[in-house]
Motif scaffolding. Structure first.
Motif, mmCIF file in Angstrom:
data_model
loop_
_atom_site.group_PDB
_atom_site.id
_atom_site.type_symbol
_atom_site.label_atom_id
_atom_site.label_comp_id
_atom_site.label_asym_id
_atom_site.label_seq_id
_atom_site.Cartn_x
_atom_site.Cartn_y
_atom_site.Cartn_z
ATOM 1 N N UNK A 296 60.650 113.506 1.049
ATOM 2 C CA UNK A 296 61.988 113.258 0.535
ATOM 3 C C UNK A 296 63.072 113.939 1.334
ATOM 4 N N UNK A 297 62.782 114.212 2.611
ATOM 5 C CA UNK A 297 63.775 114.835 3.471
ATOM 6 C C UNK A 297 63.360 116.210 3.939
ATOM 7 N N UNK A 298 64.085 116.716 4.925
ATOM 8 C CA UNK A 298 63.741 117.997 5.525
ATOM 9 C C UNK A 298 63.863 119.146 4.536
ATOM 10 N N UNK A 299 64.906 119.142 3.708
ATOM 11 C CA UNK A 299 65.085 120.238 2.757
ATOM 12 C C UNK A 299 63.895 120.343 1.810
ATOM 13 N N UNK A 300 63.406 119.208 1.348
ATOM 14 C CA UNK A 300 62.252 119.217 0.444
ATOM 15 C C UNK A 300 60.993 119.693 1.164
ATOM 16 N N UNK A 301 60.859 119.332 2.425
ATOM 17 C CA UNK A 301 59.726 119.808 3.216
ATOM 18 C C UNK A 301 59.744 121.329 3.325
ATOM 19 N N UNK A 302 60.913 121.891 3.575
ATOM 20 C CA UNK A 302 61.036 123.339 3.702
ATOM 21 C C UNK A 302 60.806 124.039 2.371
#
Length: 284
Positions: free
Chosen positions: A60-66
């Motif tokens: 769901x996007x880079x922020x969610x990955x982090x």
């Protein structure tokens, strides 16, 4: 030697790693790359389209990955020995943001450097540069790091031109060498010892792990070659040490670590990965 120290454990490393005895000397962590979609293992006929779903790589996007990665780095840090090192393997999609994240978890002073690995099968084409490398960030748990700097795994032969120009002397045993004087001290370098590798590794092709023609391949997507893990384990741990791979995939790090005389534990949330890794260890 306990079974938990040499096994493949099924589950999320966020929950499994805190249950393990701490004190791992080396951690190799190869999380999803935030590339999107899902990855399939190669099927019985050699194709991935019909293979079992191995893992998803959509967050769901880079922020969610982090958000996913940060607490897992935290439990890994707590499981490491004081002189241990973390080798965090990512690519251009998230490595820069993950570096900032890991700085926060470990402390910026614990960042020890990075390795650039060229798999040899990256995309090439027109319209701008193509990213043909991956990055391995290295962090230490404490102030010191196990690093076998003089190990043969970190050396390569000198270039023919260098041998011809500089290594013109021979000792009593016939070994070619050169000498250099630095700050009043003379150092001797032997030709057959080779030179230390730099931080860019181009000699470990990924194809070794991704073709059905080679024995080590398991069909698992994004499997890394044994030669890459062998070098990392030899330079980053001592014989008999404990090695952890908290997202172990097909178990390459565990298989290689055991072959090199280390204790090894692998964890993965994918049942497909765990089945392949266990079969691989049984076969070896």
């Amino acid at each position: 030697m306990s079974a938990a120290r040499e096994s493949i454990l099924h589950g999320d490393c966020l929950e499994v790693v805190p249950s393990l005895e701490p004190g791992f000397e080396l951690v190799y962590m190869d999380p999803p790359f935030n590339a999107g979609g899902a990855r399939r293992a190669r099927g019985a006929r050699g194709d991935r389209a019909r293979g079992a779903a191995a893992y998803r790589d959509s967050w769901g996007g880079l922020d969610a990955f982090l958000v996913m990665l940060r607490p897992r780095l935290g439990v890994v840090r707590d499981a490491m020995a004081e002189r241990s090192g973390l080798f965090l393997h990512l690519d251009h999609r998230a490595v820069h943001d993950a570096k900032v994240l890991a700085d926060g978890v470990f402390g910026r002073a614990q960042f020890r450097g990075e390795l650039i690995w060229t798999p040899g099968n990256g995309g090439r084409g027109r319209g701008g540069p193509r990213v043909t490398h991956q990055t391995i960030l290295i962090y230490s748990r404490g102030r010191e790091l196990v690093w076998n700097d003089d190990h043969p795994a970190l050396r390569e032969p000198y270039a023919a031109t260098s041998l011809e120009m500089h290594f013109r002397s021979r000792d009593a045993d016939g070994r070619r060498y050169r000498e250099r004087t630095i700050a009043g001290r003379t150092y001797r370098y032997y030709a057959d010892h080779g030179r230390r590798l730099g931080s860019v590794w181009t000699d470990l092709p990924a194809m070794r792990a991704n073709t059905p023609l080679v024995k080590e391949t398991t069909g698992y997507p994004t499997q890394k070659p044994e030669s890459l893990l062998e070098r990392i384990i030899l330079i980053g741990s001592r014989e008999g040490a404990r090695v952890l791979d908290p997202m172990c995939g097909s178990g390459t790090a565990v298989a290689v670590a055991r072959r090199l005389g280390r204790e090894a534990t692998g964890v993965d949330a994918s049942e497909v990965a765990c089945e392949l890794a266990r079969a691989r260890l049984r076969a070896s």
